[in-house]
Design a protein around this motif. Structure first.
Motif, mmCIF file in Angstrom:
data_model
loop_
_atom_site.group_PDB
_atom_site.id
_atom_site.type_symbol
_atom_site.label_atom_id
_atom_site.label_comp_id
_atom_site.label_asym_id
_atom_site.label_seq_id
_atom_site.Cartn_x
_atom_site.Cartn_y
_atom_site.Cartn_z
ATOM 1 N N TYR A 1 -56.783 -72.493 30.822
ATOM 2 C CA TYR A 1 -55.544 -72.459 29.753
ATOM 3 C C TYR A 1 -54.101 -73.712 30.692
ATOM 4 C CZ TYR A 1 -53.240 -68.381 31.385
ATOM 5 O OH TYR A 1 -52.829 -67.588 31.424
ATOM 6 N N GLU B 1 -52.984 -76.685 32.999
ATOM 7 C CA GLU B 1 -53.677 -77.889 33.779
ATOM 8 C C GLU B 1 -54.142 -77.512 35.519
ATOM 9 O OE1 GLU B 1 -51.338 -82.402 35.928
ATOM 10 O OE2 GLU B 1 -50.065 -80.691 35.010
ATOM 11 N N VAL C 1 -60.335 -77.813 25.180
ATOM 12 C CA VAL C 1 -59.358 -77.514 25.020
ATOM 13 C C VAL C 1 -59.082 -75.929 25.314
ATOM 14 C CG1 VAL C 1 -57.252 -77.283 24.049
ATOM 15 C CG2 VAL C 1 -58.518 -79.512 23.880
ATOM 16 N N SER D 1 -57.207 -72.713 26.114
ATOM 17 C CA SER D 1 -55.817 -71.859 25.331
ATOM 18 C C SER D 1 -56.105 -70.911 25.629
ATOM 19 C CB SER D 1 -55.519 -72.128 23.499
ATOM 20 O OG SER D 1 -55.526 -73.447 23.130
ATOM 21 N N HIS E 1 -49.799 -71.910 25.936
ATOM 22 C CA HIS E 1 -50.436 -72.344 26.737
ATOM 23 C C HIS E 1 -51.999 -73.330 26.497
ATOM 24 C CE1 HIS E 1 -47.610 -71.082 29.858
ATOM 25 N NE2 HIS E 1 -47.836 -69.694 29.032
ATOM 26 N N SER E 2 -51.908 -74.875 27.028
ATOM 27 C CA SER E 2 -53.316 -74.837 27.005
ATOM 28 C C SER E 2 -53.273 -75.936 26.960
ATOM 29 C CB SER E 2 -53.716 -75.145 25.296
ATOM 30 O OG SER E 2 -52.231 -76.625 24.602
ATOM 31 N N PHE E 3 -54.590 -77.244 27.512
ATOM 32 C CA PHE E 3 -54.698 -78.063 28.324
ATOM 33 C C PHE E 3 -56.368 -78.287 28.303
ATOM 34 C CE2 PHE E 3 -54.489 -81.172 32.099
ATOM 35 C CZ PHE E 3 -53.802 -81.701 31.762
ATOM 36 N N HIS F 1 -59.876 -79.840 29.524
ATOM 37 C CA HIS F 1 -60.023 -79.997 30.817
ATOM 38 C C HIS F 1 -61.883 -80.736 30.712
ATOM 39 C CE1 HIS F 1 -57.438 -79.188 33.208
ATOM 40 N NE2 HIS F 1 -57.108 -77.518 32.921
ATOM 41 N N ARG G 1 -56.388 -79.564 39.462
ATOM 42 C CA ARG G 1 -57.347 -80.104 38.423
ATOM 43 C C ARG G 1 -58.970 -80.330 38.902
ATOM 44 N NH1 ARG G 1 -53.573 -84.068 34.673
ATOM 45 N NH2 ARG G 1 -54.941 -84.989 32.741
#
Length: 291
Positions: A121, A123, A169, A171, A194-196, A198, A289
């Motif tokens: 979650y 970067e 996403v 999370s 937190h989330s991102f 990828h 990343r």
């Protein structure tokens, strides 16, 4: 069944026994408490890249010796919260149900955990994580590892094409009780989560191989896809990537050290009796990343 084939590369300084066809190997004849020269570490790293995870049995490492070994793989990741292990080194954390003064001294004290990739979650998720067994229950608490190289390779060609370039996403909700995807669909997002996003398929920076990069515990949705379609596809992918032929199940013994490549591997935990002590020491390495 385990594949007990022993692989001994020419002029290798340690033995390597494959644990299953898809993932995992036991490194034989390595003392991680002793200094590792660059050539020997290079052999270990190549084996780790090839097999996604390595098991070192009968190791006797103190806290800082484990930290020193982990540092060979890259910059260490500090824990996100203050734990007992952080008093020794900011990268140390205990995965344990041990308590002192009525409070847990570490993280993830009990229960089963779904398959996941650590800190996906963020970067820059972790590149590597390792656990060292200090105390283990007589039954339960096994860790399962699954190769996402193998999971990706087994996808139908048309699905590989459909997934190429897609983001999902990931999370983290504090206290992983909403890890079940059906519950998560109904739950509102936490403002502290937190989330991102990828790539669903990521390329490993060292091997160049493609790996499936979603997981049941933390992947929420596919970016730009209608929710119902996203939910259905993710559930199919979760079931696909958790098939037994992609897995190795590790039954812990005191003195075991396991290091896995977090970029191409998922892991999960089986439940264990709360009446027995389970204590593993964790150190993790920062990654890049995903692309």
């Amino acid at each position: 069944m385990n594949d007990v084939q022993t692989v001994q590369p020419a002029q290798s300084r340690f033995g390597l026994r494959r644990l299953t066809p898809a993932i995992g190997a036991e490194a034989i004849g390595v003392d991680l408490a002793a200094p590792l020269d660059d050539a020997l570490f290079g052999e270990i790293q190549r084996a780790w890249h090839e097999r996604c995870g390595l098991v070192f049995r009968r190791q006797w490492l103190d806290d800082l010796q484990q930290v020193a070994f982990a540092e060979r793989f890259g910059e260490l990741a500090s824990t996100l919260k203050a734990y007992e292990g952080g008093k020794i080194h900011p990268a140390l954390m205990y995965v344990t149900n041990e308590k002192k003064d009525g409070k847990y001294v570490g993280a993830l004290p009990d229960g089963e955990m779904f398959f996941h990739s650590d800190m996906c979650y963020l970067e820059r998720p972790l590149s590597a994580a390792m656990l060292f067994a200090i105390a283990v229950p007589p039954d339960g608490g096994n860790t399962l590892f699954a190769s996402m190289y193998a999971a990706y390779d087994a996808l139908p060609p048309e699905l590989k094409h459909r997934l190429e370039g897609r983001l999902a996403v990931n999370s983290y909700e504090p206290g992983y009780g909403t890890s079940n995807v059906q519950m998560r669909i109904k739950a509102s997002s936490s403002p502290t989560a937190h989330s991102f996003a990828h790539p669903i398929v990521r390329t490993h920076p060292a091997t160049g191989r493609k790996a499936l990069y979603v997981n049941r515990l933390m992947t929420e949705c596919i970016v730009g896809m209608p929710r119902a379609e996203s939910d259905a596809l993710l559930l199919w992918l979760f079931d696909h990537q958790e098939q037994p032929q992609f897995q190795y199940e590790h039954r812990w013994e005191v003195g075991d050290l396991v290091i896995w490549d977090n970029r191409c591997t998922l892991h999960a935990r089986r439940d264990f009796p709360a009446t027995h002590l389970r204590k593993l020491r964790r150190v993790a390495v920062k990654g890049e990343r995903p692309v």
